[in-house]
Design a protein around this motif. Sequence first.
Motif, PDB file in Angstrom:
ATOM      1  N   UNK A 112       2.784  -4.385  -6.443  1.00  0.00           N
ATOM      2  CA  UNK A 112       2.233  -5.552  -7.136  1.00  0.00           C
ATOM      3  C   UNK A 112       1.957  -5.242  -8.600  1.00  0.00           C
ATOM      4  N   UNK A 113       1.376  -4.078  -8.876  1.00  0.00           N
ATOM      5  CA  UNK A 113       1.062  -3.723 -10.265  1.00  0.00           C
ATOM      6  C   UNK A 113       2.333  -3.555 -11.095  1.00  0.00           C
ATOM      7  N   UNK A 114       3.359  -2.968 -10.489  1.00  0.00           N
ATOM      8  CA  UNK A 114       4.636  -2.839 -11.203  1.00  0.00           C
ATOM      9  C   UNK A 114       5.215  -4.219 -11.492  1.00  0.00           C
ATOM     10  N   UNK A 160      10.366   0.433   2.618  1.00  0.00           N
ATOM     11  CA  UNK A 160      10.565   1.534   1.674  1.00  0.00           C
ATOM     12  C   UNK A 160       9.792   2.792   2.069  1.00  0.00           C
ATOM     13  N   UNK A 161       9.155   2.759   3.246  1.00  0.00           N
ATOM     14  CA  UNK A 161       8.463   3.940   3.716  1.00  0.00           C
ATOM     15  C   UNK A 161       7.093   4.161   3.105  1.00  0.00           C
ATOM     16  N   UNK A 162       6.540   3.160   2.431  1.00  0.00           N
ATOM     17  CA  UNK A 162       5.188   3.265   1.859  1.00  0.00           C
ATOM     18  C   UNK A 162       4.315   2.231   2.531  1.00  0.00           C
ATOM     19  N   UNK A 163       3.888   2.557   3.739  1.00  0.00           N
ATOM     20  CA  UNK A 163       3.092   1.623   4.503  1.00  0.00           C
ATOM     21  C   UNK A 163       1.663   1.586   3.979  1.00  0.00           C
ATOM     22  N   UNK A 164       0.959   0.506   4.334  1.00  0.00           N
ATOM     23  CA  UNK A 164      -0.440   0.393   3.995  1.00  0.00           C
ATOM     24  C   UNK A 164      -0.681  -0.266   2.664  1.00  0.00           C
ATOM     25  N   UNK A 165      -1.967  -0.488   2.351  1.00  0.00           N
ATOM     26  CA  UNK A 165      -2.348  -1.197   1.120  1.00  0.00           C
ATOM     27  C   UNK A 165      -1.930  -0.495  -0.165  1.00  0.00           C
ATOM     28  N   UNK A 166      -1.944   0.854  -0.156  1.00  0.00           N
ATOM     29  CA  UNK A 166      -1.644   1.585  -1.398  1.00  0.00           C
ATOM     30  C   UNK A 166      -0.241   1.280  -1.900  1.00  0.00           C
ATOM     31  N   UNK A 167       0.729   1.273  -0.991  1.00  0.00           N
ATOM     32  CA  UNK A 167       2.100   0.984  -1.401  1.00  0.00           C
ATOM     33  C   UNK A 167       2.268  -0.414  -1.927  1.00  0.00           C
ATOM     34  N   UNK A 168       1.625  -1.366  -1.288  1.00  0.00           N
ATOM     35  CA  UNK A 168       1.733  -2.760  -1.720  1.00  0.00           C
ATOM     36  C   UNK A 168       1.028  -2.991  -3.052  1.00  0.00           C
ATOM     37  N   UNK A 169      -0.091  -2.341  -3.262  1.00  0.00           N
ATOM     38  CA  UNK A 169      -0.797  -2.473  -4.545  1.00  0.00           C
ATOM     39  C   UNK A 169       0.062  -1.933  -5.671  1.00  0.00           C
ATOM     40  N   UNK A 170       0.734  -0.814  -5.415  1.00  0.00           N
ATOM     41  CA  UNK A 170       1.620  -0.245  -6.425  1.00  0.00           C
ATOM     42  C   UNK A 170       2.759  -1.178  -6.766  1.00  0.00           C
TER      43      UNK A 170
END
Length: 224
Positions: free
Chosen positions: A125-127, A113-123
């Motif tokens: 997961x929270x959703x 989805x073009x959101x690499x790195x921990x920040x995208x995955x954390x988002x």
Amino acid sequence: MIQDMKISLTVQKQAYAIFFVVILSLVRGVTDSDEVGIALEAPMAALALTFCADTYTQEIISRRSEIWRLCPMKRRVCAIYRRMAIQEVFLLFVAAAGYGLFFLFQNPRTDRMGTEGPAGEIGRFLIYVAAVAVTLGFWGLLSNLLSCLFRNMWVGIGGCLILWLITNSSFGDKYLGVWNLFSYTFRELEDGGDFRWIYGKMVCICIGILAAAALPGIMKRQDR
């Protein structure tokens, strides 16, 4: 609280819930990380409706029923609410752990989805946690309400399973759309900014509130 935990969270129930997510994370294949929530939501709903169906009826089928009936109605209602909360919190932790198990066993791709790195995955997961919390609450409350209404947990499970099959299908997606109970599962993955699936979660919240509000009245009627 400790007594309610012992009654509502038996070793057998904890074991099969954990076993369920472990097996699911092994056999349900995913390719991308945004598919993990899809793989989990509907199965976790099925787990919740079976897990919580006996919250009221367990007192009826046990030897504690006569003592239970001697307690004031307000105390009994509060006990059911506490047990529901305990079970829902436990299931939410299981659902969160299940999300991690998919990464442990399958290592899905995280950059589609073009959101690499921990920040995208954390988002993501929270959703997922927010969506699955609503899903667990809805199906748990509904199965318990039906079980209380008919004084039979199998009726509660069966009734919820029928609704589960209808909404977790192409029929439900086509005719209910963003208002579907499983709107998170059927959301458009290609459009990460489309949050219209929240409408379906709002439906779950509203029905869940009504189910929780109706429980005391149904319990009083069943004791007549």
